[in-house]
Design an enzyme around this catalytic site. Sequence first.
Site, PDB file in Angstrom:
ATOM      1  N   GLU A  86       0.819  -1.213   0.000  1.00 44.43           N
ATOM      2  CA  GLU A  86       0.000   0.000   0.000  1.00 44.43           C
ATOM      3  C   GLU A  86       0.854   1.265   0.000  1.00 44.43           C
ATOM      4  O   GLU A  86       1.692   1.468   0.884  1.00 44.43           O
ATOM      5  CB  GLU A  86      -0.917   0.017   1.229  1.00 44.43           C
ATOM      6  N   LYS A 264      -7.239  -0.236  11.676  1.00 46.36           N
ATOM      7  CA  LYS A 264      -6.630  -0.757  10.457  1.00 46.36           C
ATOM      8  C   LYS A 264      -5.439   0.101  10.072  1.00 46.36           C
ATOM      9  O   LYS A 264      -4.397  -0.405   9.628  1.00 46.36           O
ATOM     10  CB  LYS A 264      -7.659  -0.785   9.324  1.00 46.36           C
ATOM     11  N   ASP A 280       4.378 -13.748  12.268  1.00 47.90           N
ATOM     12  CA  ASP A 280       3.019 -14.173  11.921  1.00 47.90           C
ATOM     13  C   ASP A 280       2.068 -12.975  11.949  1.00 47.90           C
ATOM     14  O   ASP A 280       1.610 -12.558  13.015  1.00 47.90           O
ATOM     15  CB  ASP A 280       2.571 -15.245  12.918  1.00 47.90           C
ATOM     16  N   HIS A 378      -2.870  10.387   0.006  1.00 48.77           N
ATOM     17  CA  HIS A 378      -2.790   9.002  -0.445  1.00 48.77           C
ATOM     18  C   HIS A 378      -2.828   8.918  -1.965  1.00 48.77           C
ATOM     19  O   HIS A 378      -2.012   8.213  -2.573  1.00 48.77           O
ATOM     20  CB  HIS A 378      -3.951   8.206   0.144  1.00 48.77           C
TER      21      HIS A 378
END
Length: 427
Positions: A86, A264, A280, A378
């Site tokens: 991203e 998030k 992980d 972004h």
Amino acid sequence: MSKTNITSRIPGFHSMSVEARIARLAELTDLDEAAIAQLSNTGNLEVETADRMIENVVGTMNIPVGVATNLIVDGREILVPMATEESSVVAAVCNAAKQCRSAGGIATSSSGPLMIAQVQLLGVSDPENARFKILERREEIKAICDETDPVLLKFGGGFRDLEVRVLETDDGPMVITHLIVDTGDAMGANAVNSMAEAVGPRIEAWTGGRVLLRILSNLADRRLVRARGVWKLENIGGAEVRDGMLSAFRFADADPYRAATHNKGIMNGVTAVVMASGNDTRAIEAGAHAFAARSGRYRSLTRWEGDAEGNLVGLLEMPMAVGLVGGATKIHPTAQTALKIMGVSKADELARVIAAVGLAQNFAALKVLATTGVQKGHMSLHAKNIAAMAGALGEEVELVAAKLKEMGKVRVDIAERLLAELRGGKA
């Protein structure tokens, strides 16, 4: 056109070489030479290593690794590799870290590497009595656990504590035993699972019940890491920006719909470092979101306040079960290189760095939301991806991306038109 007689039943697929698997896959799905070549190119991960890591390997999925700069963690300058697909994630950490350097960067602390293994006991008519019976056997349980993993014991880890709960369920009461284990520099899943397996039969013998599940918990609330940073008003744009960021945080803390995206954003940074270090990502994500809901309502993982001088203070506390030994961390050469770049030699050090990155990521997201809005920053960074998607090559990517940013419309259809105009002008 793909074949219509494809079957997913491929006897012996697991025992084939990687090359043979690719050939069989190509035969079944009509892969062309370009697709076969793409699968065969495993990049900087040798095909033999990939084949040892998971089952039925046919290729690798390369993710860009960027380096976050400007970070000071516990007084130490540190460069942090981040693996993510991203755009804007790495840049956001760099900018946030730069803005808190004058206040000394980010300070961290941790609760230590304690993991929980759960043993589920069913079929007891006297669950509270069973609970007490198990608690009375603490020293025996300790001996069983430590004998199960003498290597862990050798390096200072091992059994630390015992908890037993009676859990009311639709199937009636269950007695749940928690083994609290110091896993040192390992994530610890294999160690605690083995201990739970070893203790299970003894719990059955002591209580007369039936043990079913014996497995670790990814809600590692005994393995917490904390990060704290101060951003001075003059570095972030003044009181109005601070107040807007505080309001954005309070919105997230009060509303789970906002909190989901807010958290998030934190995990954008956390997961990128976890991935780069070969740990992980799913375990960390599961633990983080469960921890965010520990009050009974899903809330922000971070807290934001104004201090006595009016500066903005950010605080992050979350589970962080990462390790430096075992798993992909020891196998994957890029993970090993990432750890060298960070200069970490203990799992606790890695956990603290990850928390610092998560806090910086959250600062950056809150600031852009409270000021310019998320799309401007972004999509500006995303413009190069859009240009490439439109078919731009070489220097065309920069030219088309620059025009998209100038127009303030970062869309593929516009990029295609600009590319056509650019190429037409060259003719």
